[in-house]
Motif scaffolding. Structure first.
Motif: not given
Ligand code: ADP
Length: 483
Positions: A358-369, A303-311
């Motif tokens: 991301h086309p605008t932002s350089q400081f984004m990371v994926e929510p990670t587990i 469930r967490l994997r799905q939730t994180f991947a969707d965010m």
């Protein structure tokens, strides 16, 4: 271009162009304001201004100080959307979260306004002493000029947690906000003016480590209240030790969230997700270590994997945004460095683990587990301050408690279990300053905030927050048995 000025003795002090630095929006890299780095002379003049104002402010009626605090709360409320926007633009926080911050700060000013109202009536009360030949009264005095040093992750809120009790107690202040979020704090000068705070009671200087370091060492500063990294906290603690200066520290954390096998899975998903993804994990209370009972681990992790991947991270100005960029380049590089360490340590990656294009932002990371993280891994033991969750399973309650407490930090913890009684029993054994049972993180003004071990010294909020700005004094005389 908005130009921010130091606020000293109730006046804005213009700076030389050479002292100005840009304040950047981490979402799009745009300059949102220019602000000065205070020179040593400017720091000195802010402290002198606070020292001069202290002479009268300390003697003001506490009820009157309460009225000032109420007016500050009113003035913040009038500018709520403007301040929330500035917070969001300054640190990349979703606008919906920034609005919470503003409301929390309003609540804090109102709480200490109420407390201030009753302070004089509860001061100078006589103390019962066993030797009837003596009488003694207890007097609380304001500590004096206090230096407030705040971080970038919760501008406005962290400031209110220090400023409101300091003013209620009768202290005067020099505030140095983080160099990353000057715009979010700059409204305070207008708020003080609008609330008619006497000149010099609140002084605001901008700058980074050098200005902060000069401020805390000034001989007229009687107390330092700091929120930030453990490294800087240790430096400040050393500096204060040299002068035997009173200090409060709210530092880092590596807090656990413990999920037992009878837990409601959806409640666990909400608490775990909020605990590490709110403010992109850039909070000292982030529950970055998930301890899950072995038999429900596959179900919860799915469930967490799905939730994180969707965010997906997006524009923080968007009302629907739940995740923005990290707050600045240094923070982004730090989190990415932990992705590299995780790869070197060969950790099991469940989701995320890299920058988010991301086309605008350089400081984004994926929510990670990362799952099954060894207890000696750097990702398990070190504070990352980003959206990175490490998980580990346990079989018995004792094992969960032992792993939770095996940590340099002790700020917060969350327990998710079918019954509150079970949660309460576990909470009693956890070494942390604040523990949530079967709920998302919520810090209420009446409860204390602060940590054990390397998470800090002292407590903010509640009556403890006020005590941090008061000295205790007893006045004893010999009555010879007469009243
Ligand atoms: P971060 O690295 O996340 O910005 P810090 O703990 O360094 O966290 O910063 C928190 C606050 O402490 C900021 O206002 C910053 O300017 C201030 N600060 C940093 N170094 C010092 C120092 N040596 N003395 C006093 N204040 C400092």
């Amino acid at each position: 271009m908005i130009q921010i000025n130091h606020y000293i003795q109730g006046r804005r002090k213009a700076s030389q162009p050479s002292q100005l630095h840009p304040a950047l929006n981490p979402y799009n890299g745009e300059t949102i304001a220019e602000f000065p780095y205070a020179s040593a002379e400017e720091v000195n003049s802010a402290v002198e201004s606070a020292a001069e104002a202290f002479v009268h402010w300390r003697r003001s009626e506490s009820r009157q100080r309460g009225e000032y605090l109420t007016r500050m709360a009113d003035e913040i409320e009038k500018r709520a959307e403007q301040i929330a926007t500035a917070i969001s633009q300054s640190c990349g926080k979703p606008i919906s979260e920034a609005r919470f911050d503003v409301q929390d700060s309003v609540d804090c000013y109102r709480y200490y306004a109420d407390i201030a109202n009753g302070l004089d009536d509860n001061n100078n009360l006589s103390v019962t002493v066993s030797d009837k030949a003596f009488s003694s009264r207890l007097q609380y005095q304001p500590t004096g000029v206090v230096a407030l040093i705040t971080p970038w992750n919760f501008p406005t809120v962290t400031t209110s947690w220090k400023l409101a009790p300091a003013l209620a107690a009768g202290c005067t202040v020099v505030l140095k906000p983080s160099e990353y979020t000057p715009l979010a704090e700059s409204f305070l000068a207008d708020i003080c003016d609008a609330a008619d705070i006497p000149p010099g009671v609140v002084n605001i200087i901008y700058g980074a480590a050098e200005a902060g370091s000069h401020l805390i060492k000034h001989p007229s500063v009687r107390k330092v209240s700091f929120t930030g990294s453990t490294t800087t906290g240790a430096f400040i603690s050393h500096a204060c030790a040299d002068d035997i200066k009173n200090v409060s520290l709210e530092l880092g954390g590596k807090s656990p969230v413990i999920v037992f096998d009878d837990a409601d899975i959806e409640q666990a998903v909400s608490a775990v997700t909020g605990g590490i993804l709110f403010n992109n994990g850039q909070m000292c209370s982030a529950t970055s270590r998930l301890l899950v009972q072995q038999n429900i681990a596959p179900q919860l992790l799915r469930r967490l994997r799905q939730t994180f991947a969707d965010m997906r991270p997006g524009d923080p100005a968007d009302d629907n945004c739940v995740l923005g960029p990290l707050a600045n380049q240094a923070q982004y590089e730090k989190v990415c460095a932990y992705f590299d360490i995780a790869a070197e340590e060969k950790l099991n990656l469940l989701t995320g683990g890299k920058a988010f294009a991301h086309p605008t932002s350089q400081f984004m990371v994926e929510p990670t587990i990362y799952t099954d993280v060894p207890l000696n891994s750097r990702l398990w033991t070190e504070e990352i301050f980003g959206p990175v969750l490490c998980t580990h399973t346990f079989t018995s309650e004792d094992e969960a408690i032992a792993i939770a407490n095996d940590c340099d930090y002790g700020l917060a913890a969350t327990i998710i279990s079918a019954t509150d009684e079970h949660g309460e029993r576990i909470a009693d054994q956890i070494e942390a300053g604040h523990i949530w049972i079967n709920t998302d993180q919520r810090v209420l003004t009446e409860t204390s905030w602060g940590g054990m071990k390397k998470s800090g010294l002292g407590r903010e909020l509640g009556p403890w927050g006020l005590s941090a700005y008061r000295e205790v004094k007893h006045i004893t005389r010999c009555t010879g048995g007469k009243a």
